[in-house]
Each structure stands twice: as structure tokens, then as C-alpha cells.
Design an enzyme around this catalytic site. Structure first.
Site, mmCIF file in Angstrom:
data_model
loop_
_atom_site.group_PDB
_atom_site.id
_atom_site.type_symbol
_atom_site.label_atom_id
_atom_site.label_comp_id
_atom_site.label_asym_id
_atom_site.label_seq_id
_atom_site.Cartn_x
_atom_site.Cartn_y
_atom_site.Cartn_z
ATOM 1 N N LYS A 181 -8.276 5.066 7.911
ATOM 2 C CA LYS A 181 -8.795 4.436 6.697
ATOM 3 C C LYS A 181 -7.797 3.367 6.290
ATOM 4 O O LYS A 181 -6.768 3.660 5.686
ATOM 5 C CB LYS A 181 -8.934 5.501 5.601
ATOM 6 C CG LYS A 181 -10.022 5.243 4.580
ATOM 7 C CD LYS A 181 -9.835 4.017 3.743
ATOM 8 C CE LYS A 181 -8.813 4.166 2.659
ATOM 9 N NZ LYS A 181 -8.547 2.896 1.945
ATOM 10 N N CYS A 291 8.089 -2.934 2.081
ATOM 11 C CA CYS A 291 8.673 -1.718 1.504
ATOM 12 C C CYS A 291 10.201 -1.719 1.601
ATOM 13 O O CYS A 291 10.879 -1.056 0.828
ATOM 14 C CB CYS A 291 8.097 -0.495 2.205
ATOM 15 S SG CYS A 291 8.329 -0.563 3.988
HETATM 16 P P1 NAD Z 1 -1.401 2.567 -1.927
HETATM 17 O O1 NAD Z 1 -0.721 3.874 -2.003
HETATM 18 O O2 NAD Z 1 -2.068 2.042 -3.147
HETATM 19 O O3 NAD Z 1 -2.575 2.611 -0.830
HETATM 20 C C1 NAD Z 1 -2.282 2.924 0.523
HETATM 21 C C2 NAD Z 1 -3.536 3.486 1.164
HETATM 22 O O4 NAD Z 1 -3.842 4.737 0.555
HETATM 23 C C3 NAD Z 1 -4.790 2.623 1.002
HETATM 24 O O5 NAD Z 1 -5.531 2.695 2.199
HETATM 25 C C4 NAD Z 1 -5.516 3.295 -0.139
HETATM 26 O O6 NAD Z 1 -6.914 3.073 -0.144
HETATM 27 C C5 NAD Z 1 -5.204 4.760 0.146
HETATM 28 N N1 NAD Z 1 -5.287 5.658 -1.019
HETATM 29 C C6 NAD Z 1 -5.010 5.384 -2.308
HETATM 30 N N2 NAD Z 1 -5.185 6.497 -3.079
HETATM 31 C C7 NAD Z 1 -5.557 7.485 -2.231
HETATM 32 C C8 NAD Z 1 -5.878 8.863 -2.408
HETATM 33 N N3 NAD Z 1 -5.826 9.449 -3.604
HETATM 34 N N4 NAD Z 1 -6.234 9.587 -1.325
HETATM 35 C C9 NAD Z 1 -6.283 9.007 -0.098
HETATM 36 N N5 NAD Z 1 -5.996 7.710 0.126
HETATM 37 C C10 NAD Z 1 -5.629 6.962 -0.923
HETATM 38 O O7 NAD Z 1 -0.351 1.547 -1.348
HETATM 39 P P2 NAD Z 1 -0.526 -0.013 -1.152
HETATM 40 O O8 NAD Z 1 -0.556 -0.654 -2.500
HETATM 41 O O9 NAD Z 1 -1.635 -0.259 -0.184
HETATM 42 O O10 NAD Z 1 0.835 -0.390 -0.402
HETATM 43 C C11 NAD Z 1 2.023 -0.703 -1.061
HETATM 44 C C12 NAD Z 1 2.935 0.503 -1.093
HETATM 45 O O11 NAD Z 1 3.181 0.955 0.227
HETATM 46 C C13 NAD Z 1 4.297 0.198 -1.678
HETATM 47 O O12 NAD Z 1 4.700 1.265 -2.491
HETATM 48 C C14 NAD Z 1 5.207 0.124 -0.448
HETATM 49 O O13 NAD Z 1 6.566 0.379 -0.681
HETATM 50 C C15 NAD Z 1 4.586 1.162 0.421
HETATM 51 N N6 NAD Z 1 4.918 0.941 1.815
HETATM 52 C C16 NAD Z 1 5.794 1.805 2.432
HETATM 53 C C17 NAD Z 1 6.165 1.595 3.759
HETATM 54 C C18 NAD Z 1 7.127 2.503 4.469
HETATM 55 O O14 NAD Z 1 7.222 2.409 5.685
HETATM 56 N N7 NAD Z 1 7.833 3.373 3.782
HETATM 57 C C19 NAD Z 1 5.641 0.501 4.452
HETATM 58 C C20 NAD Z 1 4.763 -0.343 3.786
HETATM 59 C C21 NAD Z 1 4.399 -0.115 2.472
#
Ligand code: NAD
Length: 489
Positions: A181, A291
Site C-alpha cells: 500500500k 527522514c
Molecule cells: P505517514 O505515516 O503519514 O504515512 C505513511 C504510510 O502509512 C502511507 O502509505 C499512509 O497511507 C499509511 N498510513 C497512515 N495511517 C495509517 C494507518 N493508521 N494504518 C495503516 N497505514 C497508514 O508518513 P508520510 O507522511 O507518508 O511520510 C513521512 C514520514 O515518514 C516522516 O515522519 C519521515 O521521517 C518518515 N520516514 C522515515 C523513514 C525511515 O527510514 N526511518 C524514511 C522515510 C520517511
């Protein structure tokens, strides 16, 4: 809604592209125009995908020799490379990032992820080790890695193909099947990847793709589904918490790569120009939506003023332009909603007493980009270390600069956070580099570099920044279930 000329991003389930009655529009962060119509998977479609993935475990994929599976991963990498320009265009359309960045980072790493895990699984195999019995009881042990089963892959929008394939490739290498997803903001390259899988002959049901949002949509339907055996997730720490609650009833293995509030530490003995270029790249690359980006910059007092002034020049030199223009160095944020969030931190930092060195607002272009999500690169000084804008992840092109007096204080300031993803340390004293890097309470500490990756190394975060490590053998360990066989001789 079908908009003429706008690509349709459909679900890919059991080897077929499936539309849905529920559709949403993906708009361009560059100018607000429509870039895709996305077909949202409902609960029944997600269930269909999970059942297809379960069946595929028992089909040709489940019986495929490891070497053949590795060849298939290589064919997927080649398939991405063959359609390279299309992948770049799709990633750029969804994210607005400079085409040069997508061409140098996102898409090549998307392909490389498949190659490296093909090599790793070929090298280390799925039968992991043999042990002699040290106690003379006349038994021999071996352990074999088996696939976990159906893996739910939930990925974010900042490096869409790179982060999706970082999980997908090792999961497939270990023989799992997938329900993926991608972020609702970036549906396109995941859909192109389904076409590549299809062309490469990946059996139906092995890679299933469902589109939609998180809560009460496809994301939650995947994580809560009892037929999904493990969840691998990259995204915000708060989302990680919500997913933990949703997987709790079925006690699934989870691998989480979450948010960060990373520190950059610049010592007075650094190579000034290298540290300046490195830090400017780390803070502003991908419009700060990485990130690993350092949003907290600590500079040793003797060079603080000089470094801050030079970093400000770098920030102000950014060209916020159209993605295809080679002069563009910074694209927009991903969405209006995300820009509202980042702007709320720009306002908060001022309320908390920041001195704004540069930026802090929204640029005006006088053309269609004014309907996009551009934002000015921003630097602050003067905030207390306890300020929310120094403590919370903003995920924009911004950083706070603070001076430090000595190594001990720099380490204490860098570690004073609930996050623990990454740090970058700049010094020409190698002993100090080792010392400080080892003292960082985080998953990865770079010395005199940033985002320099060897994909065999452990990647992940401490504290709020994640659970587990991926990369090389660490990925094989997560995506497989070892069974120990003990034979009495
Ligand atoms: P997000 O958590 O909003 O969404 C990530 C994914 O999770 C999306 O596909 C979203 O639709 C899904 N999602 C959201 N709520 C959900 C739920 N309740 N159940 C299941 N799926 C759900 O994150 P984002 O805004 O897409 O990305 C940015 C974030 O990602 C930042 O916090 C960044 O630091 C982090 N990030 C971390 C890494 C790492 O390797 N540690 C890498 C890239 C980004």
C-alpha cells in the site's frame, strides 16, 4: 471520475489491474493540476489481494528455486531500467521533486534494491547454518529460513519507489508474497512497478498493490487483516503507534522505519567547505523531506557565526523551479496539507523566540507555481533546546542552528531527543569522529558525509525512530522465519 488524459492508477491484484468505484484525484505539488486518478481499494479488494497472496505462497512462487527467484529480481531491476524515463516522469509528477534528483537517486536505487537483494540471497542462501554439537551428545543442527508468508508493505511519499522497493525486494528474495500500500500521495511508480513485475513473469498474487489512505482505508485494512503475516512500515512515528495497535490482536512481526529529528554536529576543526556543502545538502535535499535530514545543527562556537552566515547563503541560493528545469535545486513540498503543517512550525518557531536568519514564508512566482506547494528554505537561531520546534519533526527545508562549547556538550545536545534515527558529524580529527559517532543514540551516524549508503549495513532507528533494522542480512533475518532442525546421530 475519469479525467481525459490523466493516467489511471489501478490496483493490481492476482496478476490483474482492477479499477474501483471509489476514486480520488492526485494533484501536482508543482501547480495543483491533476496528475492521476487513483482507484481506492475497499475492504473487499484488500481481502481479495490477501487471499491471492496466500494462494501464491502455495503456487509456482512457493516452489521456485532460490536461484530462479534471484533471477526474477534481476529481471525486475532490468525492467525498471528499461522504462527509466517513464519511472522518472511518474515520480516527478507525483512529488514535484527535481527530475535530476529522481534520475540520480529515486529510480536507480529502486532498481539497485532488487539487484542487491538478489545477490545477498544468492550469497547467503536460505539455509542459514550448521552447528556441531559442543557437548558430545551426537546431534547435528541446521537452521533453514522460510518465508514469513504474506507481508504487508506500507510506504511513504518522500522517496516513493526507493522506500517501497527497499522492503519489497528482500521480502520477495526470501520467498514471501506481498500486499503493498503506497502513499496516497504517490501512487504512480508502485503501479508502474506492477506492470514491470507482470512483464518479468512474476506469478499472479506474488505482488499485489492496493491504493488508498491510512485509517479506515486500504492501509488499515492491510495491517489489521488476519491473513497478513507480517507488516513492514516506513512513515511517521505516530502512524507506527497506530499500526502497532492494529496488529496487536494477531501478534504479527513488525519492522518500523519511523521519523527523526536528527542532529548535525560541526566541529571547528572540520574541513569548512566540505562540512558546509554536506550540511546544506543534508538539510535541503528533497525540500527537507528526508527522514535522515538534520533539523538540529550544532556548530562549535569558534566557527558558529561564519558557518551560519555561509549556510544562509547556501539556503538563499536555492532555485525553486519547475522539476524539468536543470537549474532547479528545490522542488515543492508534497501537498498543501503538508505545507500547512510546515508553515505552522515556521509560525511556532517565531512564537518560541527564534531569530529567522532566512526564509519563513511562501515564495511568489506570478505563474502556475503559485498554485503549488513551494515553501522557502528556512534557518533559525536562538531557540531554547526545549522549544517544540527543536524537539518535533517538521519534515521541511528548515533547521535550527545552535552553538556548542565542547565535545561533551555537543553529544549531550544531539542525544537530547526522543528520536534516534541518524546523525552527521563533521571533524578532521578521526578519533573524535569515531568517539562522537559511537556516542550517538541513533541507528546510523555518518562522519564527514551524509546519506552515504552501503546497502548491506543495518538501517533503522532507535527510540521513537523505529523497531528493527533492515539492510543486507538484517533484512533476510526480518523477512524469514528460521526453523531449527536438530538430528540425533
Ligand atoms: P505517514 O505515516 O503519514 O504515512 C505513511 C504510510 O502509512 C502511507 O502509505 C499512509 O497511507 C499509511 N498510513 C497512515 N495511517 C495509517 C494507518 N493508521 N494504518 C495503516 N497505514 C497508514 O508518513 P508520510 O507522511 O507518508 O511520510 C513521512 C514520514 O515518514 C516522516 O515522519 C519521515 O521521517 C518518515 N520516514 C522515515 C523513514 C525511515 O527510514 N526511518 C524514511 C522515510 C520517511
Amino acid at each position: 471520475m475519469d479525467t481525459a488524459g490523466v493516467p489511471q492508477r489501478r490496483n493490481y491484484i492476482d496478476g490483474r489491474f482492477l479499477g474501483s468505484n471509489r476514486q480520488f484525484e492526485k494533484t501536482s505539488p508543482v501547480d495543483g493540476s491533476a496528475v492521476a486518478t487513483v482507484h481506492e481499494a475497499d475492504r473487499a479488494m484488500v481481502d481479495h489481494a490477501v487471499q491471492a497472496a496466500r494462494r501464491a505462497l502455495k503456487g509456482p512462487w512457493g516452489r521456485m528455486a532460490l536461484a530462479e527467484r534471484a533471477e526474477m529480481l534481476r529481471a525486475i531491476a532490468t525492467g525498471i531500467e528499461r522504462r527509466f524515463a517513464e519511472f522518472v516522469a511518474a515520480e516527478v509528477a507525483d512529488t514535484g521533486k527535481p527530475a535530476a534528483l529522481a534520475s540520480h537517486l529515486d529510480i536507480p536505487r529502486g532498481a539497485a534494491n532488487f539487484r542487491i537483494f538478489a545477490d545477498i540471497v544468492r550469497t547467503y542462501g536460505m539455509d542459514s547454518y550448521f552447528l556441531d554439537t559442543p557437548d558430545g551428545k551426537g546431534a547435528v543442527n541446521y537452521a533453514m529460513r522460510k518465508p514469513l508468508g504474506v507481508v504487508g508493505v506500507i510506504s511513504p511519499w518522500n522517496l516513493p519507489l526507493l522506500l517501497l522497493t527497499w522492503k519489497l525486494a528482500p521480502a520477495l528474495a526470501c520467498g514471501n508474497t506481498i500486499v503493498a500500500k503506497p502513499s496516497e500521495e504517490t501512487p504512480s511508480t508502485a503501479t508502474l512497478l506492477a506492470e514491470v513485475m507482470h512483464e518479468a513473469g512474476v506469478p499472479p498474487g506474488v505482488y499485489n498493490l492496493v491504493h488508498g489512505f491510512g485509517p479506515d482505508s486500504a492501509g488499515e485494512f492491510v495491517t489489521a487483516h488476519p491473513g497478513v503475516d507480517a507488516i513492514t512500515f516506513t512513515g511517521e512515528s505516530a502512524t507506527g503507534s497506530a499500526i502497532m495497535r492494529s496488529v496487536a490482536p494477531s501478534v504479527k512481526p513488525i519492522s518500523f522505519e519511523l521519523g527523526g529529528k536528527n542532529a548535525g554536529i560541526v566541529f571547528a576543526d572540520c574541513d569548512f567547505e566540505a562540512a558546509l556543502a554536506g550540511m546544506a545538502h543534508a538539510i535541503f535535499s528533497n525540500c527537507g523531506q528526508v527522514c535522515l535530514a538534520p533539523e538540529r545543527v550544532y556548530v562549535e562556537r569558534p566557527i558558529f557565526e561564519r558557518f551560519a552566515a555561509a549556510l544562509k547563503q547556501k539556503a538563499q541560493a536555492h532555485v525553486m523551479g519547475w522539476p524539468d528545469d536543470p537549474k532547479t535545486t528545490m522542488g515543492p513540498l508534497i501537498s498543501r496539507q503538508h505545507r500547512e503543517k510546515v508553515l505552522s512550525y515556521y509560525a511556532l518557531a517565531r512564537t518560541e523566540g527564534a531569530s529567522v536568519m532566512c526564509g519563513g514564508g511562501v515564495p511568489a512566482f506570478g505563474d502556475a507555481r503559485d498554485r503549488g506547494c513551494y515553501i522557502e528554505p528556512t534557518l533559525w537561531t536562538g531557540l531554547a533546546e526545549t522549544a517544540r520546534s527543536v524537539k518535533e519533526e517538521i519534515f521541511g527545508p528548515c533547521a535550527h542552528l545552535a552553538p556548542f562549547e565542547d565535545e561533551e556538550q555537543a553529544i549531550a545536545m544531539a542525544n537530547d531527543t526522543r528520536y534516534g534515527l541518524a546523525a552527521t558529524v563533521w571533524t578532521s580529527n578521526l578519533s573524535r569522529g569515531h568517539r562522537v559517532a559511537q556516542a550517538m543514540e541513533c541507528g546510523i551516524a555518518w562522519v564527514n558525509c551524509w546519506f552515504l549508503r552501503d546497502l548491506r549495513t543495518p538501517f533503522g532507528g532507535a527510540k521513537l525512530s523505529g523497531i528493527g533494522r533492515e539492510g543486507g542480512l538484517h533484512s533476510l533475518n526480518f523477512y524469514s522465519e528460521p526453523t531449527n532442525v536438530c538430528i540425533k546421530l
